[in-house]
Design an enzyme around this catalytic site. Structure first.
Site, PDB file in Angstrom:
ATOM      1  N   ASP A   1      -1.995   5.983   4.423  1.00  0.00           N
ATOM      2  CA  ASP A   1      -1.995   5.146   3.911  1.00  0.00           C
ATOM      3  C   ASP A   1      -3.102   4.520   3.414  1.00  0.00           C
ATOM      4  OD1 ASP A   1       0.981   4.995   2.901  1.00  0.00           O
ATOM      5  OD2 ASP A   1       0.642   3.816   5.498  1.00  0.00           O
TER       6      ASP A   1
ATOM      7  N   ASP B   1      -6.207   1.458   2.081  1.00  0.00           N
ATOM      8  CA  ASP B   1      -5.856   0.761   1.192  1.00  0.00           C
ATOM      9  C   ASP B   1      -6.997   0.316   0.670  1.00  0.00           C
ATOM     10  OD1 ASP B   1      -3.655  -0.188   1.974  1.00  0.00           O
ATOM     11  OD2 ASP B   1      -4.090  -1.668   3.439  1.00  0.00           O
TER      12      ASP B   1
ATOM     13  N   ASP C   1      -7.615  -9.879  10.689  1.00  0.00           N
ATOM     14  CA  ASP C   1      -6.408 -10.137  11.721  1.00  0.00           C
ATOM     15  C   ASP C   1      -7.514  -9.025  13.010  1.00  0.00           C
ATOM     16  OD1 ASP C   1      -5.915  -6.886  11.463  1.00  0.00           O
ATOM     17  OD2 ASP C   1      -4.283  -7.592  11.776  1.00  0.00           O
TER      18      ASP C   1
END
Length: 471
Positions: free
Chosen positions: A78, A80, A159
């Site tokens: 994926d 982003d 994070d």
């Protein structure tokens, strides 16, 4: 004008002041020669999204796990994109896009290809919240996060250091704000900021830490690992749907066995997958359960790593099977009929699991069908096996039965018979059925392949869960 006013109140303010560390941190610019990202691994659609945004005057970068995987030489599943354009501004640039999310709004831009649609997730740079007020729960968990900021702030809000790198396809440059590239070289997974505070903001980060460590083979830094055991209970403060999605990502990571072991070592498995509490406990576990679960997860990992599809329903069915089998046997010992005992065990196991992580109904239906097929594999008489082949979930049930045979729960000969039966032509199938009939006749036991015993004898209740054909 009203819309603009609302956006100013709820989107642009309160604008957080930069923390001292964020304000001081200019990114390290890493050239192609240093990061060695292969452009061939990039998604053309992700590049198109960044190009379109940049052409419209916005900043836009491929970000997060995609950059991490690209730097490791892995083709990301994926992609982003992060930008300083607001979700509404992004949506205006792409016809096939939609806004999603309440806690943090993002835009899904969809591209339809020959094989399958690809969704590029576009998020707006997030601000640091010095005083979030109603945006944060009493536990510290962030409830709403639609406050936009700068790239510096956005990097600090991420994070882990290895997920806080930004890649610009146009210049082939990586912007690294928190030493993520250095941590990758040292194979270290490090939380940005104070780990305890970051876990309280979003407890799912604890699960993500375990998943990333399993997937990359990196080691959690001591300060990143230390607070997890103490804060593990905060996982139960996460909405059920989001918790399910994160557990599913962990199990579908291609490294699920390592991840499950990581959960156990960190004390995170308690209550999340309640039945794993006993299944993976050598002292209190069901005998043979760990071998069954390990084989199932290893098979799943192998399929994912080879690019093959995996059914989430099948996966959860294997994880919950040891406890289901144990409950089924207890119901039989209590005098219940075989099939009734099986369905009662299904209800009990799913109800127990729901106290932790709620499994979506569509997967629950698949699990029930796979489990319900198991006793039918013992019934090899008449036209029954041919009718079994026509059932929608037959293949999943068959694969599940082979796992049971591989761990010694069922005779290996049962799996071999069904494998031959599936591949046989009609004449060969008749030969296989005749051999079963002769075997039962010689044994004189009536066994699981007979049509008799419509009326149950009192002692049949304790015959065992795999004499389903008699029922």
């Amino acid at each position: 004008m009203i819309t603009k006013l609302i956006q100013r109140i709820f989107r642009r303010s309160p604008r957080a002041k930069l923390t001292q560390s964020a304000a001081a941190g200019a990114p390290k610019r890493i050239s192609k020669k240093a990061h060695r990202i292969d452009p061939q691994l990039l998604s053309k659609n992700a590049v198109k999204v960044t190009h379109t945004l940049q052409q419209a005057g916005y900043q836009a970068y491929i970000v997060g796990g995609a950059v991490r995987d690209l730097a490791l030489g892995i083709g990301p599943k994926d992609f982003d994109v992060a930008t300083n354009a607001t979700p509404e501004q992004v949506q205006k640039l792409f016809r096939k896009s939609r806004l999603i999310g309440r806690r943090f709004q993002i835009v899904h831009v969809t591209f339809f290809g020959k094989e399958r649609p690809e969704i590029i997730e576009v998020s707006t740079f997030r601000a640091l919240l010095e005083n979030a007020g109603d945006h944060v729960a009493d536990s510290g968990r962030i409830l709403r996060d639609n406050v936009w900021g700068t790239q510096v702030e956005d990097a600090t809000r991420r994070d882990f250091t290895i997920n806080a790198m930004y890649y610009d396809p146009a210049t082939e440059t990586v912007l690294d704000y928190h030493g993520g590239m250095a941590d990758m070289q040292q194979r270290t997974l490090r939380m940005i900021g104070d780990p305890s505070k970051r876990y309280r903001e979003d407890p799912v980060r604890m699960l993500r830490a375990i998943r990333f460590a399993a997937k990359t083979g990196f080691t959690l830094s001591p300060e990143t690992r230390a607070p997890i055991a103490k804060l593990a209970k905060l996982i139960h403060d996460v909405p059920a749907a989001r918790l399910f999605d994160e557990i599913l990502k962990l199990l579908m990571s291609g490294y699920s066995w390592q991840a499950i072991q990581g959960l156990r070592e960190a004390g995170l498995h308690h209550g999340v997958l309640p039945l794993l509490d006993t299944a993976l406990d050598p002292k209190a576990g069901v005998p043979g359960s760990e071998a069954f679960i390990r084989l199932a997860l290893n098979n799943t990992d192998e399929r994912i790593q080879n690019g093959k599809g995996v059914s989430a329903g099948f996966l959860f069915a294997t994880l919950l099977w040891p406890e289901l089998l144990s409950t089924w046997q207890k119901n039989l010992a209590a005098g219940m009929a075989n099939i009734a005992a099986l369905h009662a065990a299904m209800d009990d196991v799913i109800a127990t699991q729901s106290k932790g992580m709620m499994i979506q109904r569509r997967f629950e239906a698949d699990m029930r069908e796979i489990w319900a097929l198991q006793p039918r594999f013992d019934k090899r008489i008449g036209r029954f096996p041919q009718r079994m082949l026509e059932l929608p979930r037959f293949r999943a049930g068959y694969d599940f039965m082979l796992l049971r045979c591989a761990t010694g729960e069922r005779p290996e000969s049962l799996g071999q018979w069904w494998t031959r039966f599936i591949d046989a032509d009609p004449l060969q199938q008749e030969v296989l059925l005749a051999a079963v009939k002769e075997e039962v006749s010689l044994s004189g036991a009536g066994g699981p392949a007979t049509k008799r015993r419509r009326r149950r004898k009192p002692k049949a209740a304790t015959a065992g869960p795999d004499q389903a054909a008699a029922d």
